[in-house]
Design a protein around this motif. Structure first.
Motif, PDB file in Angstrom:
ATOM      1  N   ILE A  32       9.228   2.478   8.258  1.00  0.00           N
ATOM      2  CA  ILE A  32       9.465   2.037   6.879  1.00  0.00           C
ATOM      3  C   ILE A  32       9.674   0.518   6.868  1.00  0.00           C
ATOM      4  N   GLY A  33      10.445  -0.002   7.814  1.00  0.00           N
ATOM      5  CA  GLY A  33      10.659  -1.447   7.897  1.00  0.00           C
ATOM      6  C   GLY A  33       9.371  -2.202   8.153  1.00  0.00           C
ATOM      7  N   VAL A  34       8.504  -1.674   9.022  1.00  0.00           N
ATOM      8  CA  VAL A  34       7.213  -2.302   9.299  1.00  0.00           C
ATOM      9  C   VAL A  34       6.392  -2.386   8.018  1.00  0.00           C
ATOM     10  N   LYS A  35       6.351  -1.307   7.264  1.00  0.00           N
ATOM     11  CA  LYS A  35       5.553  -1.250   6.041  1.00  0.00           C
ATOM     12  C   LYS A  35       6.103  -2.198   4.971  1.00  0.00           C
ATOM     13  N   VAL A  36       7.412  -2.247   4.839  1.00  0.00           N
ATOM     14  CA  VAL A  36       8.035  -3.158   3.878  1.00  0.00           C
ATOM     15  C   VAL A  36       7.739  -4.607   4.271  1.00  0.00           C
ATOM     16  N   ASP A  37       7.916  -4.931   5.561  1.00  0.00           N
ATOM     17  CA  ASP A  37       7.644  -6.293   6.031  1.00  0.00           C
ATOM     18  C   ASP A  37       6.182  -6.687   5.830  1.00  0.00           C
ATOM     19  N   ALA A  38       5.271  -5.711   5.915  1.00  0.00           N
ATOM     20  CA  ALA A  38       3.844  -5.990   5.744  1.00  0.00           C
ATOM     21  C   ALA A  38       3.457  -6.083   4.269  1.00  0.00           C
ATOM     22  N   GLY A  39       4.380  -5.760   3.366  1.00  0.00           N
ATOM     23  CA  GLY A  39       4.086  -5.824   1.937  1.00  0.00           C
ATOM     24  C   GLY A  39       3.237  -4.661   1.442  1.00  0.00           C
ATOM     25  N   LEU A  40       3.313  -3.549   2.136  1.00  0.00           N
ATOM     26  CA  LEU A  40       2.506  -2.386   1.792  1.00  0.00           C
ATOM     27  C   LEU A  40       3.142  -1.613   0.643  1.00  0.00           C
ATOM     28  N   PRO A  41       2.416  -1.449  -0.473  1.00  0.00           N
ATOM     29  CA  PRO A  41       2.967  -0.682  -1.596  1.00  0.00           C
ATOM     30  C   PRO A  41       3.234   0.773  -1.200  1.00  0.00           C
ATOM     31  N   LEU A  42       4.300   1.352  -1.731  1.00  0.00           N
ATOM     32  CA  LEU A  42       4.718   2.711  -1.402  1.00  0.00           C
ATOM     33  C   LEU A  42       3.596   3.725  -1.607  1.00  0.00           C
ATOM     34  N   GLN A  43       2.850   3.594  -2.697  1.00  0.00           N
ATOM     35  CA  GLN A  43       1.827   4.592  -3.011  1.00  0.00           C
ATOM     36  C   GLN A  43       0.654   4.563  -2.028  1.00  0.00           C
ATOM     37  N   LEU A  44       0.560   3.561  -1.172  1.00  0.00           N
ATOM     38  CA  LEU A  44      -0.537   3.459  -0.210  1.00  0.00           C
ATOM     39  C   LEU A  44      -0.117   3.845   1.203  1.00  0.00           C
ATOM     40  N   GLN A  45       1.142   4.136   1.401  1.00  0.00           N
ATOM     41  CA  GLN A  45       1.643   4.371   2.756  1.00  0.00           C
ATOM     42  C   GLN A  45       1.152   5.677   3.352  1.00  0.00           C
ATOM     43  N   SER A  46       0.951   5.633   4.648  1.00  0.00           N
ATOM     44  CA  SER A  46       0.536   6.786   5.430  1.00  0.00           C
ATOM     45  C   SER A  46       1.383   6.788   6.690  1.00  0.00           C
ATOM     46  N   CYS A  47       0.779   6.971   7.856  1.00  0.00           N
ATOM     47  CA  CYS A  47       1.605   7.020   9.065  1.00  0.00           C
ATOM     48  C   CYS A  47       1.595   5.693   9.819  1.00  0.00           C
ATOM     49  N   HIS A  48       0.513   5.297  10.449  1.00  0.00           N
ATOM     50  CA  HIS A  48       0.511   4.068  11.246  1.00  0.00           C
ATOM     51  C   HIS A  48       0.071   2.867  10.414  1.00  0.00           C
ATOM     52  N   THR A  49       0.467   1.682  10.882  1.00  0.00           N
ATOM     53  CA  THR A  49       0.152   0.426  10.206  1.00  0.00           C
ATOM     54  C   THR A  49      -0.407  -0.533  11.241  1.00  0.00           C
ATOM     55  N   ALA A  50      -1.548  -1.159  10.912  1.00  0.00           N
ATOM     56  CA  ALA A  50      -2.194  -2.114  11.815  1.00  0.00           C
ATOM     57  C   ALA A  50      -2.307  -3.464  11.123  1.00  0.00           C
ATOM     58  N   LEU A  51      -2.115  -4.526  11.899  1.00  0.00           N
ATOM     59  CA  LEU A  51      -2.147  -5.888  11.360  1.00  0.00           C
ATOM     60  C   LEU A  51      -3.077  -6.757  12.198  1.00  0.00           C
ATOM     61  N   VAL A  52      -3.942  -7.521  11.513  1.00  0.00           N
ATOM     62  CA  VAL A  52      -4.798  -8.489  12.203  1.00  0.00           C
ATOM     63  C   VAL A  52      -5.355  -9.483  11.179  1.00  0.00           C
ATOM     64  N   ASP A  53      -5.434 -10.728  11.584  1.00  0.00           N
ATOM     65  CA  ASP A  53      -6.031 -11.779  10.746  1.00  0.00           C
ATOM     66  C   ASP A  53      -5.444 -11.846   9.338  1.00  0.00           C
ATOM     67  N   GLY A  54      -4.158 -11.535   9.191  1.00  0.00           N
ATOM     68  CA  GLY A  54      -3.517 -11.586   7.881  1.00  0.00           C
ATOM     69  C   GLY A  54      -3.764 -10.360   7.021  1.00  0.00           C
ATOM     70  N   TYR A  55      -4.473  -9.373   7.539  1.00  0.00           N
ATOM     71  CA  TYR A  55      -4.753  -8.141   6.803  1.00  0.00           C
ATOM     72  C   TYR A  55      -3.870  -7.000   7.291  1.00  0.00           C
ATOM     73  N   VAL A  56      -3.658  -6.025   6.399  1.00  0.00           N
ATOM     74  CA  VAL A  56      -2.914  -4.811   6.704  1.00  0.00           C
ATOM     75  C   VAL A  56      -3.895  -3.638   6.601  1.00  0.00           C
ATOM     76  N   PHE A  57      -3.898  -2.785   7.617  1.00  0.00           N
ATOM     77  CA  PHE A  57      -4.716  -1.575   7.609  1.00  0.00           C
ATOM     78  C   PHE A  57      -3.785  -0.388   7.776  1.00  0.00           C
ATOM     79  N   GLU A  58      -3.752   0.465   6.774  1.00  0.00           N
ATOM     80  CA  GLU A  58      -2.796   1.565   6.728  1.00  0.00           C
ATOM     81  C   GLU A  58      -3.490   2.913   6.798  1.00  0.00           C
ATOM     82  N   GLY A  59      -3.105   3.703   7.770  1.00  0.00           N
ATOM     83  CA  GLY A  59      -3.584   5.072   7.838  1.00  0.00           C
ATOM     84  C   GLY A  59      -4.899   5.243   8.569  1.00  0.00           C
ATOM     85  N   HIS A  60      -5.538   6.360   8.310  1.00  0.00           N
ATOM     86  CA  HIS A  60      -6.687   6.844   9.079  1.00  0.00           C
ATOM     87  C   HIS A  60      -8.009   6.274   8.580  1.00  0.00           C
ATOM     88  N   ILE A  61      -8.147   4.968   8.665  1.00  0.00           N
ATOM     89  CA  ILE A  61      -9.356   4.264   8.232  1.00  0.00           C
ATOM     90  C   ILE A  61     -10.372   4.300   9.368  1.00  0.00           C
TER      91      ILE A  61
END
Length: 171
Positions: free
Chosen positions: A86-115
């Motif tokens: 939850i702290g990782v997602k909040v720090d990444a600025g991820l809106p609650l309605q988009l949250q899933s399980c894992h969070t990936a960060l690269v080049d200033g982008y956030v990738f959430e979930g099973h993409i």
């Protein structure tokens, strides 16, 4: 309805997603290697992408399968197990309605979930003015959520810093 979705999201985050996959539960790694789905242009993008930082629960089997999917596609990952998703997602600025399980960060982008890896590669090649991509929930058939031949349709959402979303890709 919003309270139910939030409750499910918190339960998934608190519970560490799904346990490690096993042959008995029907979940398997993707039958087609992720790199087989990536064309030459996207392969070049993957090769040039800096190491992706992935945060996941230490007990999440579906997250581990998604990490395998990304590595098979050629991405280099630095995976950190944490009990504070939850702290990782909040720090990444991820809106609650988009949250899933894992969070990936690269080049200033956030990738959430099973993409899917090829969707992330295309997004990184395009470099849109966006915060990132998300696959909310845990759709069956998405990378890391394979279950036999079942594939439920799902959308990969692009989002901005204010939480506005649009469909980036549909599966």
């Amino acid at each position: 309805m919003g309270i139910g979705v939030a409750s499910i999201g918190v339960a998934l985050l608190a519970g560490g997603c799904a346990p490690e996959a096993s042959a008995e539960d029907g979940r398997t790694a993707a039958s087609t290697p992720a790199n087989a789905m990536v064309d030459a242009t996207l392969a070049a993008t993957i090769a040039e992408t800096p190491t992706i930082k992935v945060y996941k629960s230490p007990t999440c089997g579906c997250c581990a399968l998604w990490v395998d999917h990304m590595r098979e596609a050629g991405f280099e990952l630095d995976v950190e197990d944490t009990d504070d998703m939850i702290g990782v997602k909040v720090d990444a600025g991820l809106p609650l309605q988009l949250q899933s399980c894992h969070t990936a960060l690269v080049d200033g982008y956030v990738f959430e979930g099973h993409i899917p890896a090829e969707v992330i590669a295309r997004f990184l090649a395009e470099k849109p003015s966006a915060s990132g991509l998300a696959v909310p929930g845990m759709p069956i058939g998405s990378p890391g959520m394979e279950f036999g031949d079942r594939v439920d349709p799902y959308d990969v959402l692009q989002f901005d810093a204010t939480g506005n979303t649009s469909i980036y890709d549909s599966r």
